[in-house]
Design a protein around this motif. Structure first.
Motif, PDB file in Angstrom:
ATOM      1  N   LEU A 177      63.105 -72.805  23.543  1.00  0.00           N
ATOM      2  CA  LEU A 177      64.161 -72.200  24.346  1.00  0.00           C
ATOM      3  C   LEU A 177      64.722 -73.300  25.239  1.00  0.00           C
ATOM      4  O   LEU A 177      64.047 -73.784  26.139  1.00  0.00           O
ATOM      5  N   LYS A 214      67.493 -75.128  27.920  1.00  0.00           N
ATOM      6  CA  LYS A 214      67.987 -74.675  29.224  1.00  0.00           C
ATOM      7  C   LYS A 214      69.386 -74.091  29.162  1.00  0.00           C
ATOM      8  O   LYS A 214      69.813 -73.406  30.093  1.00  0.00           O
ATOM      9  N   ASP A 215      70.111 -74.279  28.038  1.00  0.00           N
ATOM     10  CA  ASP A 215      71.418 -73.643  27.883  1.00  0.00           C
ATOM     11  C   ASP A 215      71.316 -72.277  27.193  1.00  0.00           C
ATOM     12  O   ASP A 215      72.321 -71.634  26.914  1.00  0.00           O
ATOM     13  N   GLY A 216      70.068 -71.833  26.908  1.00  0.00           N
ATOM     14  CA  GLY A 216      69.855 -70.535  26.275  1.00  0.00           C
ATOM     15  C   GLY A 216      69.753 -70.584  24.766  1.00  0.00           C
ATOM     16  O   GLY A 216      69.450 -69.574  24.135  1.00  0.00           O
ATOM     17  N   ALA A 231      65.696 -65.761  23.731  1.00  0.00           N
ATOM     18  CA  ALA A 231      66.889 -66.234  24.447  1.00  0.00           C
ATOM     19  C   ALA A 231      67.118 -65.430  25.725  1.00  0.00           C
ATOM     20  O   ALA A 231      67.561 -65.974  26.734  1.00  0.00           O
ATOM     21  N   LEU A 239      65.567 -66.627  29.257  1.00  0.00           N
ATOM     22  CA  LEU A 239      66.017 -67.846  29.920  1.00  0.00           C
ATOM     23  C   LEU A 239      65.760 -67.771  31.422  1.00  0.00           C
ATOM     24  O   LEU A 239      66.092 -66.783  32.068  1.00  0.00           O
TER      25      LEU A 239
END
Length: 138
Positions: A21, A23-25, A88, A91
Motif C-alpha cells: 500500500l 502513500k498515494d493509495g 486501499a 490508507l
C-alpha cells in the motif's frame, strides 16, 4: 526490505503475492517466484527487494483470506480484487489496524461459514527519526 516466497511454477497455485500500500493509495503486487512452502521436500525459494517510503505498508496473507467463500450468495470468494480495494481503503492507518481490518472484512465475508486458515501480517515503514542535538541543551 527483502521478501521471500512464491507461487508454484506453471500451476498458478501457491502463496499469493504480497501487497504494498503506497502513500498515494495505490496497491501493488510484489511478484516473487518460488515453490509453495511445505509442498515439496526440496523447495526453490526466491526473493526480491522492495522499497517502502515512510508510512507505506507491506501486507502478507494466506490464501484463506482470498478464498473465503461467502457474501450475498454465500459461495462467492472474497478474492484478490476485493482484498486490494479494502487495503486501499486503509490508507493512513497503522499496520496493526490494517491487519485487524483485513481480518475483520474477510471474516465478515464468511458470515460464520466454514473456512481455511486466515492469516494476515502487515509491516509498515517507520518515519525517519528526528535529528537530535547530541544531548546538548540550549
Amino acid at each position: 526490505m527483502a521478501v521471500a516466497g512464491g507461487r508454484r511454477a506453471g500451476r498458478g497455485r501457491g502463496h499469493l503475492p504480497p501487497l504494498v500500500l503506497r502513500k498515494d493509495g495505490a496497491v501493488e503486487e510484489v511478484h516473487i517466484g518460488g515453490t509453495l512452502v511445505g509442498a515439496l521436500p526440496d523447495p526453490d525459494f526466491h526473493q526480491t527487494e522492495i522499497r517502502l517510503a515512510a508510512g507505506e505498508l507491506l501486507l502478507l496473507y494466506s490464501d484463506g483470506v482470498t478464498e473465503a467463500s461467502g457474501g450475498p450468495t454465500e459461495q462467492e470468494m472474497y478474492g484478490e480484487r476485493r482484498l486490494m480495494r479494502d487495503l486501499a481503503a486503509c490508507l493512513g492507518m497503522p499496520a496493526g489496524a490494517v491487519a485487524e481490518r483485513i481480518d475483520l472484512r474477510s471474516g465478515q465475508w464468511l458470515a460464520g461459514g466454514d473456512h481455511d486458515d486466515l492469516a494476515v501480517l502487515a509491516v509498515q515503514a517507520a518515519a525517519p527519526a528526528a535529528p537530535t542535538d547530541g544531548g546538548q541543551s540550549q
